[in-house]
Scaffold this motif. Structure first.
Motif, PDB file in Angstrom:
ATOM      1  N   GLN A  42     -49.164  15.249  21.164  1.00 44.55           N
ATOM      2  CA  GLN A  42     -48.226  15.235  20.047  1.00 44.55           C
ATOM      3  C   GLN A  42     -47.617  13.845  19.885  1.00 44.55           C
ATOM      4  O   GLN A  42     -47.224  13.213  20.866  1.00 44.55           O
ATOM      5  CB  GLN A  42     -47.122  16.260  20.269  1.00 44.55           C
ATOM      6  CG  GLN A  42     -46.204  16.400  19.082  1.00 44.55           C
ATOM      7  CD  GLN A  42     -45.229  17.559  19.234  1.00 44.55           C
ATOM      8  OE1 GLN A  42     -45.148  18.174  20.289  1.00 44.55           O
ATOM      9  NE2 GLN A  42     -44.505  17.847  18.171  1.00 44.55           N
ATOM     10  N   SER A  45     -41.838  12.852  16.415  1.00 43.07           N
ATOM     11  CA  SER A  45     -41.508  13.452  15.125  1.00 43.07           C
ATOM     12  C   SER A  45     -41.258  12.349  14.109  1.00 43.07           C
ATOM     13  O   SER A  45     -40.977  11.193  14.464  1.00 43.07           O
ATOM     14  CB  SER A  45     -40.261  14.325  15.248  1.00 43.07           C
ATOM     15  OG  SER A  45     -39.111  13.512  15.458  1.00 43.07           O
ATOM     16  N   THR A  75     -52.089  18.016  11.705  1.00 47.16           N
ATOM     17  CA  THR A  75     -50.721  18.524  11.635  1.00 47.16           C
ATOM     18  C   THR A  75     -50.721  20.037  11.761  1.00 47.16           C
ATOM     19  O   THR A  75     -51.570  20.711  11.183  1.00 47.16           O
ATOM     20  CB  THR A  75     -50.078  18.140  10.277  1.00 47.16           C
ATOM     21  OG1 THR A  75     -50.094  16.717  10.160  1.00 47.16           O
ATOM     22  CG2 THR A  75     -48.657  18.637  10.183  1.00 47.16           C
ATOM     23  N   ARG A  76     -49.757  20.544  12.512  1.00 49.28           N
ATOM     24  CA  ARG A  76     -49.508  21.981  12.564  1.00 49.28           C
ATOM     25  C   ARG A  76     -48.100  22.180  12.015  1.00 49.28           C
ATOM     26  O   ARG A  76     -47.134  21.689  12.592  1.00 49.28           O
ATOM     27  CB  ARG A  76     -49.612  22.519  13.982  1.00 49.28           C
ATOM     28  CG  ARG A  76     -49.255  24.021  14.024  1.00 49.28           C
ATOM     29  CD  ARG A  76     -49.542  24.648  15.339  1.00 49.28           C
ATOM     30  NE  ARG A  76     -50.999  24.841  15.434  1.00 49.28           N
ATOM     31  CZ  ARG A  76     -51.636  24.945  16.584  1.00 49.28           C
ATOM     32  NH1 ARG A  76     -50.985  24.855  17.709  1.00 49.28           N
ATOM     33  NH2 ARG A  76     -52.932  25.135  16.602  1.00 49.28           N
ATOM     34  N   LYS A  77     -48.014  22.855  10.890  1.00 45.59           N
ATOM     35  CA  LYS A  77     -46.730  23.088  10.228  1.00 45.59           C
ATOM     36  C   LYS A  77     -45.708  23.647  11.212  1.00 45.59           C
ATOM     37  O   LYS A  77     -45.992  24.598  11.935  1.00 45.59           O
ATOM     38  CB  LYS A  77     -46.881  24.051   9.048  1.00 45.59           C
ATOM     39  CG  LYS A  77     -47.752  23.520   7.938  1.00 45.59           C
ATOM     40  CD  LYS A  77     -47.033  22.453   7.145  1.00 45.59           C
ATOM     41  CE  LYS A  77     -47.893  22.051   5.955  1.00 45.59           C
ATOM     42  NZ  LYS A  77     -47.545  20.772   5.432  1.00 45.59           N
ATOM     43  N   GLY A  78     -44.546  23.007  11.237  1.00 44.28           N
ATOM     44  CA  GLY A  78     -43.460  23.453  12.100  1.00 44.28           C
ATOM     45  C   GLY A  78     -43.597  23.039  13.553  1.00 44.28           C
ATOM     46  O   GLY A  78     -42.682  23.238  14.338  1.00 44.28           O
ATOM     47  N   LYS A  79     -44.730  22.470  13.924  1.00 40.70           N
ATOM     48  CA  LYS A  79     -44.968  22.080  15.323  1.00 40.70           C
ATOM     49  C   LYS A  79     -45.043  20.574  15.504  1.00 40.70           C
ATOM     50  O   LYS A  79     -44.637  20.056  16.529  1.00 40.70           O
ATOM     51  CB  LYS A  79     -46.253  22.718  15.859  1.00 40.70           C
ATOM     52  CG  LYS A  79     -46.222  24.212  15.895  1.00 40.70           C
ATOM     53  CD  LYS A  79     -45.244  24.704  16.937  1.00 40.70           C
ATOM     54  CE  LYS A  79     -45.283  26.232  16.991  1.00 40.70           C
ATOM     55  NZ  LYS A  79     -44.279  26.775  17.882  1.00 40.70           N
ATOM     56  N   GLY A  80     -45.644  19.871  14.538  1.00 36.59           N
ATOM     57  CA  GLY A  80     -45.725  18.417  14.656  1.00 36.59           C
ATOM     58  C   GLY A  80     -47.076  17.853  14.287  1.00 36.59           C
ATOM     59  O   GLY A  80     -47.934  18.529  13.716  1.00 36.59           O
TER      60      GLY A  80
END
Length: 142
Positions: A42, A45, A75-80
């Protein structure tokens, strides 16, 4: 995540010819190339990276979006935002092209300044002797 240790928060050149978003893209590519981020790691942010670099979050959004379009991030929505598999190999190749472009531009400038081979060699030795990250203008010659 400590972005400073990853080399992402060194000061940007806001006055230079290279756009800020491109400087950030290159830093991320270089970090991936040297293994600071591995496959599926990851990234910081948007808010954290923008705060560390003192840039508008929209600039980081643009960088992440372009790197995702290049297939280097996902990208994973809400995860990063995460490093795509096989990005390391591509980023290692890209970093060589980026540095070659900069060196070619510097060589063109040297040719326009009519520097001879000995002057170029002296400048190269001087630059190589500088500690990493240290900038400064070459000493003038009388």
């Amino acid at each position: 995540m400590e972005t400073q240790a990853l080399g992402l928060t060194e000061p940007l050149d806001f006055e230079g010819d290279t756009p800020v978003y491109e400087q950030i893209k290159n830093r991320i590519k270089f970090a991936i190339a040297r293994g600071a981020f591995g496959p599926n790691d990851q990234l910081p942010s948007v808010r954290a990276l923008a705060g560390g670099l003192l840039v508008n979050p929209n600039t980081v959004v643009r960088v992440y979006r372009e790197l995702e379009q290049e297939g280097l991030l996902w990208t994973r929505k809400g995860k990063g935002v995460f490093v795509a598999p096989h990005s390391g190999r591509r980023c290692r190749r890209d970093r060589v092209a980026i540095v070659l472009d900069k060196l070619s531009a510097a060589l063109e400038e040297a040719r326009r300044a009519d520097l001879d081979e000995a002057e170029l060699e002296a400048l190269w030795r001087q630059l190589k002797a500088q500690p990493a990250g240290e900038t400064g203008e070459a000493e003038g010659r009388e």
